[in-house]
Design a protein around this motif. Structure first.
Motif, PDB file in Angstrom:
ATOM      1  N   GLU A 181       0.835  -1.209   0.000  1.00  0.00           N
ATOM      2  CA  GLU A 181       0.000   0.000   0.000  1.00  0.00           C
ATOM      3  C   GLU A 181       0.871   1.262   0.000  1.00  0.00           C
ATOM      4  O   GLU A 181       0.502   2.269  -0.619  1.00  0.00           O
ATOM      5  CB  GLU A 181      -0.957  -0.005   1.192  1.00  0.00           C
ATOM      6  N   CYS A 202       1.852   1.748  -3.522  1.00  0.00           N
ATOM      7  CA  CYS A 202       0.694   2.263  -4.261  1.00  0.00           C
ATOM      8  C   CYS A 202       0.520   3.755  -3.988  1.00  0.00           C
ATOM      9  O   CYS A 202       0.249   4.549  -4.901  1.00  0.00           O
ATOM     10  CB  CYS A 202      -0.583   1.522  -3.847  1.00  0.00           C
ATOM     11  N   ALA A 240       0.648   6.698  -6.596  1.00  0.00           N
ATOM     12  CA  ALA A 240      -0.595   7.468  -6.724  1.00  0.00           C
ATOM     13  C   ALA A 240      -0.337   8.963  -6.570  1.00  0.00           C
ATOM     14  O   ALA A 240      -0.926   9.786  -7.278  1.00  0.00           O
ATOM     15  CB  ALA A 240      -1.616   6.996  -5.697  1.00  0.00           C
ATOM     16  N   PHE A 279      -5.247   1.888  -4.807  1.00  0.00           N
ATOM     17  CA  PHE A 279      -4.605   0.879  -5.667  1.00  0.00           C
ATOM     18  C   PHE A 279      -4.715   1.294  -7.130  1.00  0.00           C
ATOM     19  O   PHE A 279      -3.729   1.299  -7.865  1.00  0.00           O
ATOM     20  CB  PHE A 279      -5.256  -0.495  -5.496  1.00  0.00           C
ATOM     21  N   SER A 300      -2.523   4.025  -8.569  1.00  0.00           N
ATOM     22  CA  SER A 300      -1.100   3.747  -8.797  1.00  0.00           C
ATOM     23  C   SER A 300      -0.826   3.553 -10.287  1.00  0.00           C
ATOM     24  O   SER A 300       0.306   3.690 -10.748  1.00  0.00           O
ATOM     25  CB  SER A 300      -0.663   2.493  -8.024  1.00  0.00           C
ATOM     26  N   LEU A 340       0.919  -4.250  -9.721  1.00  0.00           N
ATOM     27  CA  LEU A 340       0.870  -3.812  -8.325  1.00  0.00           C
ATOM     28  C   LEU A 340      -0.564  -3.855  -7.804  1.00  0.00           C
ATOM     29  O   LEU A 340      -0.806  -4.260  -6.659  1.00  0.00           O
ATOM     30  CB  LEU A 340       1.439  -2.398  -8.209  1.00  0.00           C
ATOM     31  N   ILE A 341      -1.514  -3.450  -8.638  1.00  0.00           N
ATOM     32  CA  ILE A 341      -2.929  -3.500  -8.250  1.00  0.00           C
ATOM     33  C   ILE A 341      -3.357  -4.933  -7.975  1.00  0.00           C
ATOM     34  O   ILE A 341      -4.053  -5.208  -6.985  1.00  0.00           O
ATOM     35  CB  ILE A 341      -3.809  -2.878  -9.356  1.00  0.00           C
ATOM     36  N   ALA A 385      -1.889  -6.045  -4.624  1.00  0.00           N
ATOM     37  CA  ALA A 385      -2.584  -5.375  -3.520  1.00  0.00           C
ATOM     38  C   ALA A 385      -3.950  -6.014  -3.277  1.00  0.00           C
ATOM     39  O   ALA A 385      -4.335  -6.264  -2.127  1.00  0.00           O
ATOM     40  CB  ALA A 385      -2.741  -3.887  -3.824  1.00  0.00           C
TER      41      ALA A 385
END
Length: 218
Positions: free
Chosen positions: A93, A96, A100, A143, A146, A151-152, A155
């Motif tokens: 996170e 992320c 983000a 998420f 990002s 990565l999403i 997560a």
């Protein structure tokens, strides 16, 4: 005309998984106990298909495991295991959040602020169920913002495993208020496009949630 049967089956399996999840986290179903398909079909009054789907969901959340020749068994959820998952989740996170802060669109930042304001109202009224739902939306938005597909996926996978524990720690009104205050720091960092500050705020937020969950296990 599209048949409604698959939808009904999905609703059954989702509600069954949610009920079993609650009982496992509360310790009503003990570690090592077998989740027997036949017994569960009788208990919930459904066919084996939604039961199998519910058990598949519990395995995906690491609340149960399939053991050859023994079936689906409830896992032993130790404090050490919870710490490991929260540690991994905090790093994911945080990453992320860093991405983000640099990549969020104006629309995503506006939506994040709107959602945070709504959660502030829910925290004040003590509406735990609505707050938990909004909390999931909040983290999902982080998420997505990002803008990194792999990565999403990571997560979401880990959040699914931690969902039962993160949900339980938000039942207390005081914890909701602390969570919302932690969200304030996250939102502020993201609006300011401060990647390091966002990363730090998210690590603190996840560690705070971990401490709350572990305290209830003592």
């Amino acid at each position: 005309m599209v048949s409604s049967k698959p939808v009904l089956r999905e609703l059954h399996s989702t509600s069954i998984a949610a009920q079993l999840e609650t009982e496992i986290v509360a310790g009503q179903i003990k570690a090592g106990e077998k989740l027997d398909e036949q017994s569960l079909t009788k208990r919930f009054g459904v066919s084996r298909t939604p039961i199998r789907e519910a058990l598949h969901e519990l395995v995906a959340r690491s609340l149960a495991e399939r053991v050859p020749y023994r079936g689906v068994l409830v896992v032993d959820i130790t404090k050490e295991r919870i710490e490991e998952m929260f540690e991994a989740m905090s790093e994911i996170e945080a990453l992320c959040g860093r991405f983000a802060a640099e990549r969020m669109s104006v629309g995503e930042r506006v939506e994040l602020e709107r959602l945070h304001l709504r959660m502030s109202e829910l925290a004040e009224t003590g509406d735990a169920n609505s707050y938990e739902t909004a909390n999931s939306e909040f983290h999902q938005l982080l998420f997505t913002a990002s803008h990194n597909t792999d990565l999403i996926d990571l997560a979401n996978t880990l959040r699914l495993k931690l969902a039962p524990f993160r949900k339980s720690q938000l039942k207390k009104r005081e914890r909701m208020k602390r969570s919302n205050a932690e969200h304030e720091a996250i939102v502020s960092a993201l609006i300011e496009r401060d990647a390091k500050k966002a990363e730090k705020a998210l690590r603190r937020h996840l560690m705070s949630a971990a401490a709350e969950v572990i305290a209830t296990m003592s």
